[in-house]
Design an enzyme around this catalytic site. Structure first.
Site, mmCIF file in Angstrom:
data_model
loop_
_atom_site.group_PDB
_atom_site.id
_atom_site.type_symbol
_atom_site.label_atom_id
_atom_site.label_comp_id
_atom_site.label_asym_id
_atom_site.label_seq_id
_atom_site.Cartn_x
_atom_site.Cartn_y
_atom_site.Cartn_z
ATOM 1 N N ASP A 46 28.481 32.523 43.117
ATOM 2 C CA ASP A 46 27.982 33.647 43.905
ATOM 3 C C ASP A 46 26.532 33.497 44.350
ATOM 4 O OD1 ASP A 46 30.211 35.359 44.193
ATOM 5 O OD2 ASP A 46 30.054 35.923 42.095
ATOM 6 N N TYR B 41 32.722 42.756 43.304
ATOM 7 C CA TYR B 41 31.973 42.927 42.061
ATOM 8 C C TYR B 41 30.521 43.317 42.331
ATOM 9 C CZ TYR B 41 34.538 41.650 37.816
ATOM 10 O OH TYR B 41 35.358 41.658 36.710
#
Length: 702
Positions: free
Chosen positions: A319, A405
């Protein structure tokens, strides 16, 4: 060379130098971003380019310390850029000198792809909604063409897919269905996955499973208040508001990006990739301003999913390297993301056209009560002799969203000289459809969290990058294990069998440092030249981190290759400039092959790492095996670690913090049975009127 100088001169024809910042580590200002992109546009005049990254190229440690400590020159002000050129494979990256207004370098990288930005993600939904093949597949799973506006996607980087490699800039579109725009789509995942060319803005392929599954007809699993009232009749009652007040204001002082708080002083930076960067951290030890860390950040993370079924094996988002904790950061809100008396810092980036964009309130700075700092009472006079000191902590925080998320990052500075990193994971599980009508089982790779909804097992592993400067230059790292005495029960050295001790071993080489978490293992980052007068041990900061699962992906797997830093809990390497990102500079669509990032830095493992300039990379995180309680919106899951001083001070460094209450034995005798009053708290009160006595502190008489 002459031609390059001529082009550089033309590139700066209409540009004036931007003002220098107050501090060389300050992020690029809006003016500096404008100047950078103008210079690059002029340099590439006549060619169609788009911007991916414009950020500060931080000065070298040598240049910075020469300015800071030796009254040297202000370090060069350099911008780093990444651009794409239409019709040209890969990217170009390079440097721009913002003082002399010139392009310093251009590096064509035909086999690399750049980080995905929010701007890249936004248009992907419209691409898939208009694609005839996607519309056809939606019809097969039960969504008519007239409902394509109800089809949503989470665009993910593709990880690496050998069918295309790095030849095209790709996203995999994870698809969902919303019956209403206010629904959460994650309870209605679809069973196929389009592959989208980000630059061409078109679907180039669709991955279709052998087993087809219809879109779920179960009600959407929603979570907004109106949905809870509809479902339960009302929201939970009886919760009274809690207000945080600081009537005299805050205890910290911020000079630009320089923070001064409770003997700490440090620089707060922010960039597109790591988000918050903390630099030049010192502690003022009664007039002696002692360096602790040169730089700390989260340098990378990986979220590998545990289903080996195609195409789920591609789900392993890096990420930070693929999206950027800075690019995906949230604008924060008073009383919501942060509570209390707050100061914010904005973040500035460049959009694809090279125009500056601002994320307001990207960084939140505030203080919180942190419970007891220390306390002691003497039983000899019914605990009247006592001291109670409450702790305050300073928090530097950000929250970034990676598709489904949320990652809530909290850097805590504590009054005992420690630094604690808290991370909270929340948001929504990545989901895939399971066919309840045929009794399909999810197998060992996930959990059925809702009708027709499977949430796969996954991990969240982070790479903490620490550039230490513990009490000055020349540092080492030691592993420390608590062990029972080797001597057997009944022996002269361990007669009663109760002996135990801390066994410490200093790493001599990089290979020595490649260690795993075991039991209560900790690591000491130390200065071997600075010996504590009392303990005789070197000044150090201990890394205490117990949420350290191993990477479950097998050696040789794609995940394993793309996250070489996740193979070990601890890795110590020699400092060299630009050793920042342990999965490499350009992570998207990297195959994991080649001598890149941590693999290159470790080398043959023979580099000496004692009493020198070192970098510490620590892998930590959690393994998440989903359950229904995690859906439809996940309660915040905490992760924490601490860097705490050991043998750095001669005593508890927080003894000079004003206690909430303090009473010596002689004072207790004089006070008799009088009620004890807090020295620092006039706001606390009793919860119920029928309680016999009032006040925040009481004492008992015999």
């Amino acid at each position: 060379m002459e031609r390059l100088q001529q082009i550089a001169k033309q590139a700066t024809a209409s540009v004036a130098p931007p003002p220098l910042p107050a501090h060389p580590l300050d992020p690029l200002s809006i003016e500096e971003i404008k100047v950078t992109t103008t210079i690059i546009k002029n340099y590439f005049s006549g060619r169609k380019i788009s911007f991916n990254t414009v950020t500060l190229k931080e000065p070298s440690k040598k240049a910075y310390l020469d300015w800071k400590e030796n009254n040297g020159a202000f370090p060069p002000r350099i911008a780093y850029y990444v651009i794409l050129e239409e019709g040209v494979p890969g990217i170009k990256d390079g440097l721009v000198d913002l003082v002399n207004l010139q392009v310093l370098s251009v590096q064509p990288l035909a086999n690399s792809q750049p980080i995905l930005t929010v701007e890249d993600l936004v248009g992907t939904e419209e691409v898939i909604r208009k694609d005839p093949n996607v519309i056809e597949q939606c019809g097969i799973v039960g969504i008519p063409a007239c409902d394509m506006h109800k089809v949503y996607c989470d665009p993910w980087t593709i990880g690496y897919d050998e069918r295309w490699g790095t030849s095209k800039r790709l996203q995999q579109a994870l698809l969902y269905y919303r019956s209403d725009e206010d629904d959460s789509q994650y309870s209605h995942p679809l069973d196929f996955c389009p592959i989208v060319d980000t630059e061409e803005k078109k679907v180039i392929y669709i991955d279709i499973p052998n087993r087809r599954r219809k879109v779920s007809k179960a009600p959407n699993a929603n979570f907004y208040p109106k949905d809870m009232i509809k479902k339960y009749g009302k929201m939970r009652e009886g919760l009274k508001p809690i207000n945080i007040t600081q009537p005299e204001g805050v205890s910290f002082k911020l000079d630009g990006n320089i923070m001064h708080w409770n003997n700490f002083n440090f620089h707060i930076g922010f960039n597109y990739r790591e988000g918050i960067v903390l630099s030049d951290i010192h502690y003022n030890d009664h007039g002696n301003n002692r360096p602790i860390f040169h730089r700390i950040s989260l340098a990378e993370m990986i979220v590998p999913y545990g289903s080996p079924d195609f195409p789920h094996q591609r789900k392993h988002a890096l990420d930070i390297g693929e999206y950027g904790a800075g690019y995906m950061t949230n604008p924060l809100s008073l009383g919501c993301d942060c509570k209390g008396v707050i100061h914010y810092l904005d973040a500035h980036f460049a959009d694809r056209a090279g125009e500056p964009i601002t994320v307001k309130h990207a960084v939140c700075i505030h203080e919180e009560d942190d419970g007891l700092l220390y306390k002691h009472s003497d039983f000899r006079d019914a605990f009247a002799t006592s001291i109670v000191t409450r702790a305050t902590r300073l928090i530097i925080s950000q929250i970034f969203t990676a598709a489904n998320y949320e990652y809530c990052i909290y850097w805590n500075f504590l009054q005992d000289g420690a630094i604690r990193l808290d991370i909270k994971l929340t948001g929504i599980l990545n989901t895939f459809v399971v066919d309840d009508s045929t009794g399909e089982k999810v197998g060992p790779w996930g959990c059925r969290v809702y009708p027709n909804v499977n949430a796969h097992n996954h991990q969240h592993l982070f790479a903490l990058r620490i550039h230490p400067r513990i009490d000055g230059d020349g540092n080492s790292v030691a592993v420390s294990d608590g062990l029972p005495a080797e001597a057997p029960l009944g022996s002269p050295d361990n007669l009663y069998g109760n002996g135990f001790y801390a066994k410490s071993k200093v790493f001599e080489t990089v290979k020595d440092s490649l260690t795993q978490a075991e039991g209560g293992r900790t690591w000491d980052i130390l200065n071997p030249k600075k010996i504590n007068e009392y303990s005789g041990k070197p000044a150090s900061y201990k890394l205490v981190s117990f949420q350290t699962p191993p990477l479950f992906a097998k050696p040789g797997s794609l995940v394993y290759k793309r996250a070489p830093w996740a193979h070990n809990t601890m890795q110590v390497i020699k400092y060299e400039e630009d050793r920042l990102y342990p999965s490499g500079d350009h992570v998207p669509q990297w195959s994991g092959d080649g001598n890149i990032g941590m693999r290159k830095w470790i080398g043959d493992g023979t580099d000496n790492i004692t009493d020198t300039d070192i970098l510490v990379y620590h892998t930590f995180g959690i393994s998440h095996f989903p359950a229904p309680e995690d859906f439809p919106l996940m309660p915040a899951e905490p992760i924490t670690l601490m860097l705490r001083p050991r043998h750095f001070f001669l005593e508890n460094p927080a003894l000079d913090v004003l206690p909430s209450h303090a009473m010596t034995t002689s004072e207790a005798k004089k006070a008799g049975n009088k009620e004890i009053k807090s020295l620092t708290d006039n706001a606390s009160r009793l919860a119920f009127d029928d309680t016999p006595s009032a006040g925040c502190c009481t004492r008992f008489s015999k």
